[in-house]
Design a protein around this motif. Structure first.
Motif, PDB file in Angstrom:
ATOM      1  N   LYS A   1       5.646  24.205 -19.731  1.00 26.01           N
ATOM      2  CA  LYS A   1       4.953  23.753 -18.522  1.00 26.01           C
ATOM      3  C   LYS A   1       3.502  23.405 -18.826  1.00 26.01           C
ATOM      4  O   LYS A   1       2.998  22.353 -18.407  1.00 26.01           O
ATOM      5  CB  LYS A   1       5.015  24.837 -17.448  1.00 26.01           C
ATOM      6  N   GLN A   2       2.827  24.268 -19.561  1.00 30.24           N
ATOM      7  CA  GLN A   2       1.417  24.017 -19.856  1.00 30.24           C
ATOM      8  C   GLN A   2       1.240  22.786 -20.741  1.00 30.24           C
ATOM      9  O   GLN A   2       0.270  22.048 -20.595  1.00 30.24           O
ATOM     10  CB  GLN A   2       0.801  25.253 -20.512  1.00 30.24           C
ATOM     11  N   LYS A   3       2.170  22.548 -21.653  1.00 34.55           N
ATOM     12  CA  LYS A   3       2.095  21.343 -22.492  1.00 34.55           C
ATOM     13  C   LYS A   3       2.252  20.085 -21.641  1.00 34.55           C
ATOM     14  O   LYS A   3       1.537  19.095 -21.833  1.00 34.55           O
ATOM     15  CB  LYS A   3       3.176  21.393 -23.577  1.00 34.55           C
ATOM     16  N   ILE A   4       3.205  20.115 -20.690  1.00 29.80           N
ATOM     17  CA  ILE A   4       3.417  18.963 -19.808  1.00 29.80           C
ATOM     18  C   ILE A   4       2.172  18.721 -18.955  1.00 29.80           C
ATOM     19  O   ILE A   4       1.694  17.582 -18.823  1.00 29.80           O
ATOM     20  CB  ILE A   4       4.655  19.175 -18.915  1.00 29.80           C
ATOM     21  N   LEU A   5       1.614  19.799 -18.393  1.00 26.95           N
ATOM     22  CA  LEU A   5       0.426  19.657 -17.539  1.00 26.95           C
ATOM     23  C   LEU A   5      -0.778  19.159 -18.339  1.00 26.95           C
ATOM     24  O   LEU A   5      -1.593  18.378 -17.836  1.00 26.95           O
ATOM     25  CB  LEU A   5       0.099  20.990 -16.865  1.00 26.95           C
TER      26      LEU A   5
ATOM     27  N   SER B   1       6.623  24.808  -8.920  1.00 31.32           N
ATOM     28  CA  SER B   1       6.739  26.266  -8.883  1.00 31.32           C
ATOM     29  C   SER B   1       7.908  26.754  -9.730  1.00 31.32           C
ATOM     30  O   SER B   1       7.990  27.927 -10.077  1.00 31.32           O
ATOM     31  CB  SER B   1       6.918  26.746  -7.444  1.00 31.32           C
ATOM     32  N   TYR B   2       8.838  25.861 -10.079  1.00 21.70           N
ATOM     33  CA  TYR B   2      10.007  26.242 -10.858  1.00 21.70           C
ATOM     34  C   TYR B   2       9.778  25.951 -12.343  1.00 21.70           C
ATOM     35  O   TYR B   2       8.812  25.300 -12.732  1.00 21.70           O
ATOM     36  CB  TYR B   2      11.252  25.512 -10.345  1.00 21.70           C
ATOM     37  N   LYS B   3      10.699  26.427 -13.169  1.00 22.83           N
ATOM     38  CA  LYS B   3      10.581  26.239 -14.615  1.00 22.83           C
ATOM     39  C   LYS B   3      11.065  24.836 -15.008  1.00 22.83           C
ATOM     40  O   LYS B   3      11.923  24.263 -14.331  1.00 22.83           O
ATOM     41  CB  LYS B   3      11.425  27.287 -15.356  1.00 22.83           C
ATOM     42  N   PRO B   4      10.534  24.314 -16.121  1.00 19.92           N
ATOM     43  CA  PRO B   4      11.047  23.020 -16.596  1.00 19.92           C
ATOM     44  C   PRO B   4      12.558  23.076 -16.821  1.00 19.92           C
ATOM     45  O   PRO B   4      13.077  24.028 -17.389  1.00 19.92           O
ATOM     46  CB  PRO B   4      10.298  22.823 -17.927  1.00 19.92           C
ATOM     47  N   TRP B   5      13.224  22.045 -16.344  1.00 18.37           N
ATOM     48  CA  TRP B   5      14.676  21.866 -16.444  1.00 18.37           C
ATOM     49  C   TRP B   5      15.482  22.761 -15.499  1.00 18.37           C
ATOM     50  O   TRP B   5      16.696  22.775 -15.560  1.00 18.37           O
ATOM     51  CB  TRP B   5      15.191  22.008 -17.877  1.00 18.37           C
ATOM     52  N   ASP B   6      14.795  23.504 -14.582  1.00 17.45           N
ATOM     53  CA  ASP B   6      15.551  24.046 -13.447  1.00 17.45           C
ATOM     54  C   ASP B   6      15.992  22.875 -12.580  1.00 17.45           C
ATOM     55  O   ASP B   6      17.005  22.944 -11.879  1.00 17.45           O
ATOM     56  CB  ASP B   6      14.700  25.015 -12.623  1.00 17.45           C
TER      57      ASP B   6
ATOM     58  N   GLN C   1       0.876  -1.171   0.000  1.00 14.50           N
ATOM     59  CA  GLN C   1       0.000   0.000   0.000  1.00 14.50           C
ATOM     60  C   GLN C   1       0.919   1.228   0.000  1.00 14.50           C
ATOM     61  O   GLN C   1       1.424   1.616   1.044  1.00 14.50           O
ATOM     62  CB  GLN C   1      -0.912  -0.004   1.223  1.00 14.50           C
ATOM     63  N   VAL C   2       1.127   1.814  -1.166  1.00 18.39           N
ATOM     64  CA  VAL C   2       2.180   2.809  -1.334  1.00 18.39           C
ATOM     65  C   VAL C   2       1.604   4.226  -1.356  1.00 18.39           C
ATOM     66  O   VAL C   2       0.599   4.481  -2.038  1.00 18.39           O
ATOM     67  CB  VAL C   2       2.969   2.576  -2.641  1.00 18.39           C
ATOM     68  N   THR C   3       2.273   5.103  -0.636  1.00 17.17           N
ATOM     69  CA  THR C   3       1.966   6.531  -0.702  1.00 17.17           C
ATOM     70  C   THR C   3       3.225   7.293  -1.075  1.00 17.17           C
ATOM     71  O   THR C   3       4.273   7.116  -0.439  1.00 17.17           O
ATOM     72  CB  THR C   3       1.440   7.064   0.651  1.00 17.17           C
ATOM     73  N   MET C   4       3.117   8.101  -2.115  1.00 14.49           N
ATOM     74  CA  MET C   4       4.225   8.972  -2.524  1.00 14.49           C
ATOM     75  C   MET C   4       4.052  10.300  -1.802  1.00 14.49           C
ATOM     76  O   MET C   4       3.075  11.019  -2.016  1.00 14.49           O
ATOM     77  CB  MET C   4       4.195   9.170  -4.035  1.00 14.49           C
ATOM     78  N   LEU C   5       4.991  10.622  -0.918  1.00 13.29           N
ATOM     79  CA  LEU C   5       4.928  11.860  -0.149  1.00 13.29           C
ATOM     80  C   LEU C   5       5.983  12.827  -0.667  1.00 13.29           C
ATOM     81  O   LEU C   5       7.177  12.540  -0.624  1.00 13.29           O
ATOM     82  CB  LEU C   5       5.171  11.577   1.339  1.00 13.29           C
ATOM     83  N   GLN C   6       5.533  13.955  -1.188  1.00 16.34           N
ATOM     84  CA  GLN C   6       6.460  14.943  -1.729  1.00 16.34           C
ATOM     85  C   GLN C   6       6.227  16.296  -1.069  1.00 16.34           C
ATOM     86  O   GLN C   6       5.100  16.683  -0.773  1.00 16.34           O
ATOM     87  CB  GLN C   6       6.300  15.058  -3.244  1.00 16.34           C
ATOM     88  N   ARG C   7       7.328  16.996  -0.855  1.00 14.73           N
ATOM     89  CA  ARG C   7       7.221  18.345  -0.308  1.00 14.73           C
ATOM     90  C   ARG C   7       6.718  19.310  -1.359  1.00 14.73           C
ATOM     91  O   ARG C   7       5.963  20.245  -1.074  1.00 14.73           O
ATOM     92  CB  ARG C   7       8.598  18.780   0.209  1.00 14.73           C
ATOM     93  N   SER C   8       7.145  19.089  -2.606  1.00 13.66           N
ATOM     94  CA  SER C   8       6.708  19.921  -3.724  1.00 13.66           C
ATOM     95  C   SER C   8       6.743  19.072  -4.987  1.00 13.66           C
ATOM     96  O   SER C   8       7.486  18.092  -5.071  1.00 13.66           O
ATOM     97  CB  SER C   8       7.610  21.155  -3.876  1.00 13.66           C
ATOM     98  N   PRO C   9       5.956  19.429  -6.017  1.00 18.58           N
ATOM     99  CA  PRO C   9       5.872  18.609  -7.227  1.00 18.58           C
ATOM    100  C   PRO C   9       7.141  18.657  -8.074  1.00 18.58           C
ATOM    101  O   PRO C   9       7.972  19.561  -7.961  1.00 18.58           O
ATOM    102  CB  PRO C   9       4.693  19.225  -7.989  1.00 18.58           C
TER     103      PRO C   9
END
Length: 490
Positions: free
Chosen positions: A267-271, A291-296, A207-215
């Motif tokens: 970002k919008q294309k990925i989302l 919150s950051y840009k792609p590839w930061d 039973q897995v939960t992925m816990l992240q501080r930010s995406p």
């Protein structure tokens, strides 16, 4: 250890440190392009493979395509582009065996100190093997030992960690053969390791939960490259290999440059792609919109959308929140939510350790990496006869390491032709600015800013993240470029 006169020490033209992807690549280039050079590979561990032998957690795989991660002199020809860790390890072993490189490896040799003498034009390398001290000398030192600490991964200092009564596991020290089926598992992290682990643990019945501080930016990629397989079926192998490699190099450069120039559009294309795969089961804006840009930070790849499948089906859950503290039965979050856990996996990153953690001296003066500039992404200012393999952060690691290995051969042949024994990059441009060698905002890189070399504001001191630019710089420019200082030993 009692020191012996240098004349009695075993001497090599080149010592390669590390028997992973970059070390085997460096050895192949050396013995094929400089066949007169006497070399050995010193490997601290007991096996070939580096990263791909060390990490054994469930589902471990490449996070870039194998047609560019593999060796150009022994192309990857399996029909799977995103390969398992075990198949990559076997590929490295088979390559070393095929070219006789395995016979040059000395296992269990951990280097602790390397000292350069300009008077003798040689490195004296000290270390330990099987509890016994050893000492060797070499004319050129090629460091292919990666960039992180193999002994211990990074785990934040979580409050209440001692109160937790379950099992705490870091992927770098995965318990061999353990099955977590039926257990409540929380995986802390959202990087390449976490997104690899979660589908595999879910398939075990956990039973897995992925816990992240930010995406994190996560995109799906087919495990099989249909175009590559189509070309292989219709074209000679050598032609198909080259076309596939350049196709993938070109695509990675295009997408990276596009993301740099149009970050919001990217970002919008990925989302938009994520919403098609996850909505309405998962709130994409909450859990997958960084919150950051792609590839930061590095964009994570998931083959055939396996992570998205287990999240969509309910086999795994995702939570975006901050950890308040550990408690006996799991993790208390800042929002007040409680995550029950039998097992907590801390997929929280790596500890940077450049040059294998060895002490390095030049003419008895200690080398502090942060005081030096990087030359062509592979040498250090004022450090003679030493190169290090450091791959790309936005593309396959091996692409840059292979360029480095070929450049070292160019350098050695130039020195031999001209009777030169010492080559040293010198930074003499007073107008040259410098900045940290950070190409990403990843936590493990930011934590190590005071430990890593710096880059300059222009070539050859600027670290490119572009294979085509590096190919031009390292293959088609003069070795004697006015920056590299050549001299002879006294």
């Amino acid at each position: 250890m009692k020191k012996r006169p240098p004349s009695n020490l075993e001497h090599f033209d080149v010592l390669i440190v590390g028997a992973g992807l970059s070390g085997i690549d460096a050895a192949y280039r050396l013995q094929s392009e400089c066949p007169d050079k006497h070399y050995a590979i010193l490997e601290a561990r007991g096996a070939i493979g580096g990263t791909w032998d060390l990490f054994r957690y469930p589902g471990i795989r490449s996070d870039s395509d194998m047609y560019t991660l593999g060796f150009p002199f022994r192309p990857w020809r399996a029909d799977i582009s995103i390969a398992s860790g075990e198949s990559i390890r076997q590929y490295i072993v088979d390559t070393a065996t095929e070219f006789g490189i395995d016979k040059k490896i000395r296992y269990g040799h951990r280097i602790t100190r390397a000292a350069w003498s300009s008077q003798d034009a040689r490195w004296t390398v000290e270390g330990e093997a099987g509890g016994t001290a050893f000492e060797l000398t070499c004319s050129f030192l090629s460091l292919c030992c990666g960039y992180y600490d193999y002994d211990k991964g990074f785990t934040p200092d979580f409050a209440g960690l001692d109160d937790f009564r379950g099992q705490l596991v870091h992927p770098q020290q995965w318990p061999e053969g353990q099955d977590f089926g039926g257990k409540k598992v929380v995986v802390i992290g959202s990087g390449a390791t976490a997104v690899t682990l979660i589908p595999s643990l879910a398939r075990q019945g956990a039973q897995v939960t992925m816990l992240q501080r930010s995406p994190t930016y996560i995109v799906s990629m087919p495990a099989k490259d249909k175009i590559a397989n189509w070309m292989r079926d219709r074209l000679p192998n050598r032609v198909a290999d080259k076309l596939t490699r350049w196709k993938n190099v070109g695509m990675s450069i295009f997408f990276y440059q596009y993301a740099q120039r149009k970050p919001e559009v990217t970002k919008q294309k990925i989302l938009s792609l994520l919403r098609r795969q996850l909505a309405p089961a998962i709130d994409v804006d909450t859990h997958f919109s960084p919150s950051y840009k792609p590839w930061d930070q590095r964009v994570c790849l998931v083959p055939n959308g396996d992570l998205f499948k287990v999240l969509r089906s309910g086999q795994a859950a995702i939570v975006t929140d901050h950890i308040e503290r550990f408690v006996a039965g799991g993790i208390q979050l800042r929002s007040g939510q409680m995550l029950d856990a039998d097992v907590v996996v801390t997929a929280t990153g790596l500890n940077i350790k450049l040059m294998g953690g060895m002490q390095m001296l030049v003419d008895e003066q200690p080398v502090k990496l942060a005081d030096h500039l990087i030359y062509k992404g592979m040498m250090l200012s004022d450090v003679p006869n030493m190169a290090f393999a450091f791959g790309y952060t936005n593309a396959s690691w091996t692409l840059k390491c292979d360029l480095t290995a070929q450049y070292v051969c160019r350098l050695l042949k130039h020195m031999d032709r001209n009777g030169i024994t010492q080559c040293t990059p010198r930074q003499l441009d007073r107008a040259l600015g410098s900045e940290p060698m950070k190409t990403l905002q990843s936590g493990y890189l930011l934590r190590a800013q005071g430990l890593v070399p710096r880059q300059g504001s222009k070539a050859p001191w600027l670290v490119h993240q572009n294979y085509v630019m590096d190919l031009a710089l390292m293959k088609y420019t003069r070795v004697n470029d006015g920056v590299m200082e050549f001299s002879k030993a006294a």
